[in-house]
Enzyme design. Structure first.
Site, PDB file in Angstrom:
ATOM      1  N   CYS A   1       1.782  -6.726   0.579  1.00  0.00           N
ATOM      2  CA  CYS A   1       1.191  -6.033  -0.149  1.00  0.00           C
ATOM      3  C   CYS A   1       1.877  -5.196  -0.198  1.00  0.00           C
ATOM      4  O   CYS A   1       1.962  -4.057   1.067  1.00  0.00           O
ATOM      5  CB  CYS A   1      -0.465  -5.949   1.048  1.00  0.00           C
ATOM      6  SG  CYS A   1      -1.716  -4.640   0.275  1.00  0.00           S
ATOM      7  N   ASN A   2       2.269  -4.596  -1.262  1.00  0.00           N
ATOM      8  CA  ASN A   2       2.738  -2.645  -1.396  1.00  0.00           C
ATOM      9  C   ASN A   2       1.817  -1.865  -1.619  1.00  0.00           C
ATOM     10  O   ASN A   2       2.599  -0.989  -0.296  1.00  0.00           O
ATOM     11  CB  ASN A   2       2.984  -2.336  -3.312  1.00  0.00           C
ATOM     12  CG  ASN A   2       4.743  -3.772  -3.235  1.00  0.00           C
ATOM     13  OD1 ASN A   2       5.371  -3.446  -3.528  1.00  0.00           O
ATOM     14  ND2 ASN A   2       3.398  -4.975  -3.853  1.00  0.00           N
ATOM     15  N   THR A   3       1.211  -2.300  -1.051  1.00  0.00           N
ATOM     16  CA  THR A   3      -0.731  -0.785  -0.840  1.00  0.00           C
ATOM     17  C   THR A   3      -0.407  -0.308   0.882  1.00  0.00           C
ATOM     18  O   THR A   3      -0.101   0.099   1.455  1.00  0.00           O
ATOM     19  CB  THR A   3      -1.229  -1.351  -1.128  1.00  0.00           C
ATOM     20  OG1 THR A   3      -2.164  -1.799  -2.486  1.00  0.00           O
ATOM     21  CG2 THR A   3      -2.376   0.339  -1.106  1.00  0.00           C
TER      22      THR A   3
ATOM     23  N   HIS B   1      -0.001  -8.727  -7.128  1.00  0.00           N
ATOM     24  CA  HIS B   1      -0.914  -9.127  -7.469  1.00  0.00           C
ATOM     25  C   HIS B   1      -0.674  -9.560  -9.347  1.00  0.00           C
ATOM     26  O   HIS B   1      -0.530 -10.190  -9.926  1.00  0.00           O
ATOM     27  CB  HIS B   1      -2.484  -8.599  -7.731  1.00  0.00           C
ATOM     28  CG  HIS B   1      -3.233  -8.993  -6.363  1.00  0.00           C
ATOM     29  ND1 HIS B   1      -3.431  -8.458  -5.027  1.00  0.00           N
ATOM     30  CD2 HIS B   1      -4.664  -9.531  -7.225  1.00  0.00           C
ATOM     31  CE1 HIS B   1      -5.129  -8.901  -4.601  1.00  0.00           C
ATOM     32  NE2 HIS B   1      -5.146  -9.269  -5.306  1.00  0.00           N
TER      33      HIS B   1
ATOM     34  N   GLU C   1      -9.075 -10.713  -9.167  1.00  0.00           N
ATOM     35  CA  GLU C   1      -9.976 -11.265  -7.869  1.00  0.00           C
ATOM     36  C   GLU C   1     -10.822 -11.943  -8.582  1.00  0.00           C
ATOM     37  O   GLU C   1     -11.278 -13.086  -8.234  1.00  0.00           O
ATOM     38  CB  GLU C   1      -9.559 -10.760  -6.470  1.00  0.00           C
ATOM     39  CG  GLU C   1      -9.254  -9.972  -6.341  1.00  0.00           C
ATOM     40  CD  GLU C   1      -8.233 -11.334  -4.941  1.00  0.00           C
ATOM     41  OE1 GLU C   1      -9.690 -12.380  -4.693  1.00  0.00           O
ATOM     42  OE2 GLU C   1      -6.978 -11.382  -5.118  1.00  0.00           O
TER      43      GLU C   1
ATOM     44  N   CYS D   1       2.889  -4.188  -7.302  1.00  0.00           N
ATOM     45  CA  CYS D   1       1.350  -4.417  -6.308  1.00  0.00           C
ATOM     46  C   CYS D   1       1.499  -6.076  -6.789  1.00  0.00           C
ATOM     47  O   CYS D   1       1.654  -6.710  -7.491  1.00  0.00           O
ATOM     48  CB  CYS D   1       0.301  -4.135  -7.408  1.00  0.00           C
ATOM     49  SG  CYS D   1      -1.378  -5.174  -6.496  1.00  0.00           S
TER      50      CYS D   1
ATOM     51  N   TYR E   1      -7.577  -2.866  -1.834  1.00  0.00           N
ATOM     52  CA  TYR E   1      -7.049  -2.137  -1.037  1.00  0.00           C
ATOM     53  C   TYR E   1      -6.430  -0.936  -1.865  1.00  0.00           C
ATOM     54  O   TYR E   1      -6.442  -0.161  -1.038  1.00  0.00           O
ATOM     55  CB  TYR E   1      -5.283  -2.506  -0.188  1.00  0.00           C
ATOM     56  CG  TYR E   1      -5.832  -3.667   1.115  1.00  0.00           C
ATOM     57  CD1 TYR E   1      -6.841  -3.760   1.430  1.00  0.00           C
ATOM     58  CD2 TYR E   1      -4.505  -3.846   1.877  1.00  0.00           C
ATOM     59  CE1 TYR E   1      -7.495  -4.864   2.704  1.00  0.00           C
ATOM     60  CE2 TYR E   1      -4.853  -4.681   2.780  1.00  0.00           C
ATOM     61  CZ  TYR E   1      -6.140  -5.432   3.386  1.00  0.00           C
ATOM     62  OH  TYR E   1      -6.515  -5.955   4.094  1.00  0.00           O
ATOM     63  N   GLY E   2      -6.700  -1.389  -2.833  1.00  0.00           N
ATOM     64  CA  GLY E   2      -5.332   0.170  -4.134  1.00  0.00           C
ATOM     65  C   GLY E   2      -6.517   1.044  -4.396  1.00  0.00           C
ATOM     66  O   GLY E   2      -5.576   2.070  -4.173  1.00  0.00           O
TER      67      GLY E   2
END
Ligand code: DGL
Length: 267
Positions: A72-74, A181, A147, A179, A41-42
């Site tokens: 999700c921060n985005t 992740h 990922e 983020c 998404y970033g």
């Protein structure tokens, strides 16, 4: 009342949120959506993120949830208002949770390009703690590497050093892993940062913010391995996702493939 939480992320970033949730609250019933068809998404535009967010929330609304956790921060940075507008239940975000966790005067943020572009972290921190020095660093290569499982190599270490350099040079006292992740990289990041610098995982704050909603009476040292109360859904690659869950969460869940398109396709 049976509590059921809906978490969503572009991929496996939400694992860090799920982990904090289970560690603090035990065997909570969750629905986890990983939008693998569109990870990362970033690097997407704000418009894309907002459109995706509305699709995700419409799907989550059909899952009989008690609350939505934006793992999700985005999405949190660029489309929290979209999630809040469409969600039929309360929404919990990571950015507010992270901002509540900081007390330092000099703060660094590691995040996706989308999150850094939005300046959501700087704005929130300065709103709550005016005068704080904030420096944000985008880390575009991290999510694709995480990922694909490329986390134990020299390249990610070199990249981590590069991304951390401006923060360390700015003498930050804490770094928010902005983020979901990135907490998966803690074993790589920790040794690269001076020991007095706190590394902050917003998921820990989010789990704490759920205290009022979740009564802790079920908590008896539940771990991810004996908590199988989460149903996993993805928009692509269920087998790959299950393999990643095995690696990171030490569980091998059933993963269901879904479509987020609002209208059913006719084949
Ligand atoms: N884990 C998400 C975040 O917190 C999305 C990362 C991505 O897909 O680029 O921003």
């Amino acid at each position: 009342m049976t509590i059921r939480l809906g978490l969503f992320d572009s991929g496996i970033g939400g694992f860090t949120v799920l982990k904090s949730l289970v560690e603090r609250h035990g065997d909570v019933s969750c629905v986890y959506l990983g939008d693998l068809a569109r990870v990362p998404y970033g690097s997407k535009t704000p418009k894309e993120i907002r459109l995706i967010a509305s699709e995700v929330v419409h799907w989550l609304n059909k899952q009989d949830l008690t609350a939505v956790l934006v793992a999700c921060n985005t999405t949190n940075s660029l489309a929290l208002d979209v999630v809040e507008k469409f969600a039929e239940v309360p929404v919990f975000g990571l950015i507010d949770s992270a901002v509540e966790m900081i007390y330092e005067k000099r703060v660094g943020i590691l995040a996706t390009p989308g999150t850094v572009f939005s300046k959501a972290y700087s704005k929130k921190i300065l709103e709550k703690r005016p005068g704080t020095f904030v420096v944000e660093q985008a880390c575009p290569a991290f999510v694709p590497m995480i990922e694909t499982g490329l986390v134990n190599n020299e390249e990610i270490c070199m990249l981590a050093k590069k991304y951390l350099k401006p923060l360390i040079e700015s003498q930050v006292e804490s770094i928010i892993l902005g983020c979901s992740h990135y907490p998966l990289l803690l074993p790589i990041l920790r040794p690269l940062v001076p020991s007095h610098v706190r590394l902050i995982d917003p998921a820990i704050g989010m789990a704490k913010n759920l205290d009022k909603l979740l009564v802790n009476d079920k908590f008896v040292g539940v771990t991810m391995q004996n908590s199988l109360n989460t149903k996993f859904y993805v928009t692509s690659d269920p087998n790959g996702f299950a393999a990643r869950a095995k690696h990171w969460l030490k569980i091998y869940p059933e993963v269901e493939l879904i479509s987020l398109r609002s209208k059913a396709c006719v084949f």
